[in-house]
Design an enzyme around this catalytic site. Structure first.
Site, PDB file in Angstrom:
ATOM      1  N   ASP A 107       4.156  21.706  18.168  1.00  0.00           N
ATOM      2  CA  ASP A 107       3.495  20.995  17.071  1.00  0.00           C
ATOM      3  C   ASP A 107       3.547  19.489  17.312  1.00  0.00           C
ATOM      4  O   ASP A 107       4.057  19.030  18.330  1.00  0.00           O
ATOM      5  CB  ASP A 107       4.168  21.354  15.749  1.00  0.00           C
ATOM      6  CG  ASP A 107       5.637  20.952  15.728  1.00  0.00           C
ATOM      7  OD1 ASP A 107       6.466  21.701  16.284  1.00  0.00           O
ATOM      8  OD2 ASP A 107       5.968  19.884  15.185  1.00  0.00           O
ATOM      9  N   HIS A 432       2.827  28.443  23.484  1.00  0.00           N
ATOM     10  CA  HIS A 432       2.481  27.935  22.151  1.00  0.00           C
ATOM     11  C   HIS A 432       2.708  26.430  22.172  1.00  0.00           C
ATOM     12  O   HIS A 432       3.790  25.929  21.900  1.00  0.00           O
ATOM     13  CB  HIS A 432       3.349  28.601  21.081  1.00  0.00           C
ATOM     14  CG  HIS A 432       2.913  28.268  19.691  1.00  0.00           C
ATOM     15  ND1 HIS A 432       1.902  28.960  19.043  1.00  0.00           N
ATOM     16  CD2 HIS A 432       3.327  27.310  18.820  1.00  0.00           C
ATOM     17  CE1 HIS A 432       1.729  28.450  17.835  1.00  0.00           C
ATOM     18  NE2 HIS A 432       2.570  27.438  17.681  1.00  0.00           N
ATOM     19  N   ASP A 474       3.658  36.413  26.986  1.00  0.00           N
ATOM     20  CA  ASP A 474       2.961  35.178  27.346  1.00  0.00           C
ATOM     21  C   ASP A 474       1.650  35.114  26.579  1.00  0.00           C
ATOM     22  O   ASP A 474       0.586  35.448  27.086  1.00  0.00           O
ATOM     23  CB  ASP A 474       2.724  35.144  28.856  1.00  0.00           C
ATOM     24  CG  ASP A 474       1.987  33.883  29.297  1.00  0.00           C
ATOM     25  OD1 ASP A 474       2.009  32.886  28.545  1.00  0.00           O
ATOM     26  OD2 ASP A 474       1.392  33.900  30.401  1.00  0.00           O
ATOM     27  N   GLU A 483       6.854  29.409  22.671  1.00  0.00           N
ATOM     28  CA  GLU A 483       6.667  28.000  22.331  1.00  0.00           C
ATOM     29  C   GLU A 483       7.491  27.150  23.300  1.00  0.00           C
ATOM     30  O   GLU A 483       8.381  27.639  23.998  1.00  0.00           O
ATOM     31  CB  GLU A 483       7.095  27.710  20.888  1.00  0.00           C
ATOM     32  CG  GLU A 483       6.708  26.302  20.426  1.00  0.00           C
ATOM     33  CD  GLU A 483       6.882  26.093  18.934  1.00  0.00           C
ATOM     34  OE1 GLU A 483       6.372  25.069  18.433  1.00  0.00           O
ATOM     35  OE2 GLU A 483       7.509  26.934  18.270  1.00  0.00           O
TER      36      GLU A 483
END
Length: 511
Positions: A107, A432, A474, A483
């Site tokens: 993020d 991710h 994956d 992530e």
């Protein structure tokens, strides 16, 4: 997908080239491999370079980022004080500037707690192996200055951390974040409002520890960074004072959202105790100032345990630093030294027990409890603990075990994945990670270690197995196993670089 065959081969006294693959009857061809010197340096350096790709508030030109070049995102020069963080001097809605820093994970938010262990781990590498780390060269914009590239990269995040301290009282905001996670977009396309949220004792103590450690390192670079070392120590002391006055101010995001708007749903990094953060900060401040009051203000050895480091458990980082400067200890610290030393050795011995008998001959995974969210950071931090035990004893069995855990991360595991993007024959292609998912480029940004097997499977994705060491997929959807995160990469940086450094500084050879 079933379990892949595993064979362990040992090559001794090689006199001829080894083929890049081996055929094993009943198992088929191996993955490609090579044998040579310095085989870990490239991936260790890439793990450091990954932080450049996580930089906020700056564009990444092709000259330094290659095909993964991108526009600047998140200037963070107009960050709002969230109502949970409001004070008389900085009321709700006050605009502050908090640029630079690294995106925390997949993020685009920036978190002090996770920066704490990340910075502490890599500062420790710098202090443990100064000769090696000062020679690491990376393709980053600061490459041609008179500062080691590792330190240059750390400075990008350090300067952001300094903006997160309230200058009026010394407390440190827990995180700088949007109210919710962004979509899968490039940094420049995420324009949601950004906030700093309430101060917490854990963030403030992690900040204090990092700044005290930074002071020691930056003293050697006063000409390049005039006054920065002193500023860091001043900030550390102010943070410590705030924590002493607010020892119970833990971050509880759910409770915060009940009281204030807007609700915040990004990573909480909450904790139920600040005891370990007090230990780490006290150790670093004592070492940097020589003031025994810091050391004596906490119960430095609360029990006979030394938990493995993680973002929520940083006690051992304080122990590593005390042992690193054992010849400078005084008073109670000097008296405690033998016990702290034994805690680290006993912990390492506990890791090694049964490791050689495990399916892959590695410490990692000798207990199913190793496979948690971010399990690959467990493997890396185990490797660091083993290297610390070697530094205390000179017993190279600990280095062998640490090297085996590095092998685990690079493919000697139940999935056969080399878990670092861009490296290995079977490597994560869909981590991710928002830039990797949004840039339209097939290969992901290189140098990131994926989270790793996690039988919790909290993301609801489809996994190939429920077996702990194979519970990995994956797939971009798998934030629980695939992530990336700055605190997971830091132990890879330490472990890979230390293994390389040991060949030069102490003559240990892995070949």
């Amino acid at each position: 997908m079933g379990r892949e065959w595993s064979r362990r081969l040992i090559f001794l006294n090689l006199r001829a080239p080894v083929p890049d693959k081996l055929f094993l009857p009943g198992a088929g061809n191996s993955h490609p491999f090579s044998i040579g010197k310095n085989v870990h340096k490239e991936v260790a350096d890439a793990a450091i370079k990954s932080y450049y790709f996580q930089r906020a508030s700056i564009s990444l030109p092709e000259e330094f980022a290659g095909r993964w070049h991108r526009q600047a995102g998140h200037p963070d020069d107009s960050v709002l004080i969230h109502p949970s963080a409001a004070t008389r001097q900085r009321p709700e809605g006050t605009v502050i500037s908090s640029p630079k820093g690294w995106y925390d994970a997949g993020d685009y938010n920036k978190y002090i707690v996770n920066s704490g262990i990340t910075m502490g781990t890599m500062f420790s590498l710098f202090e443990d192996y100064p000769g090696y780390t000062s020679k690491i060269e990376l393709n980053i914009p600061e490459n041609n200055n008179a500062v080691p590239d590792l330190l240059d990269e750390l400075m990008w995040n350090l300067r952001w951390m300094l903006t997160m301290q309230d200058p009026h009282d010394g407390g440190v905001y827990h995180k700088m974040t949007s109210a919710g996670f962004s979509g899968t977009v490039m940094p420049a396309d995420d324009t949601d409002a950004r906030y700093v949220v309430q101060k917490s004792v854990t963030a403030t103590l992690d900040f204090a520890a990092v700044m005290a450690q930074a002071y020691r390192i930056l003293l050697e670079y006063e000409q390049q960074f005039p006054g920065l070392a002193d500023s860091c120590l001043t900030a550390s002391k102010k943070a410590w004072q705030w924590a002493q006055q607010h020892p119970d101010q833990l971050y509880d995001q759910e409770a915060m959202n009940e009281r204030y708007d807007p609700d915040v749903s990004t990573g909480a990094y909450g904790d139920d105790s600040a005891q370990d953060e007090f230990i780490w900060a006290a150790a670093e401040l004592y070492l940097s100032t020589g003031d025994e009051n810091y050391y004596n203000s906490v119960e430095m050895i609360p029990d006979d345990q030394m938990p493995l480091p993680s973002w929520g458990q940083v006690q051992a980082l304080g122990y590593y630093s005390l042992l690193r400067f054992s010849d400078q200890l005084t008073g109670a610290a000097k008296e405690d030294l033998p016990q702290i030393r034994q805690l680290v050795i006993d912990f390492a011995d506990g890791l090694m027990k049964g490791g050689n008998e495990s399916a892959y001959g590695v410490v990692m995974g000798h207990s199913p409890s190793n496979f948690v969210w971010g399990s690959n950071s467990v493997a890396g931090n185990q490797g660091i603990a083993l290297i610390q035990a070697y530094r205390l004893t000179g017993n190279t069995d600990y280095i062998d075990a640490a090297l085996n855990n590095l092998d685990y991360l690079m493919g000697r595991n139940g999935t056969s994945f080399a878990f670092v993007t861009g490296y290995g024959d079977k490597t994560p292609m869909d981590p991710h990670h928002r830039p990797s998912g949004a840039d339209g480029i097939a290969p992901p940004v290189p140098g990131f270690v994926a989270g790793g097997p996690n039988p919790g499977q909290q993301d609801g994705c489809s996994y190939p197995s429920d077996i702990p060491d194979q519970s990995y997929v994956d797939d971009y959807c798998s934030y629980a196993s695939n992530e990336i995160a700055i605190n997971w990469n830091a132990p890879l940086v330490y472990l890979g670089s230390a293994i390389e450094a040991l060949q030069y500084e102490v003559g240990y050879s892995t070949y």
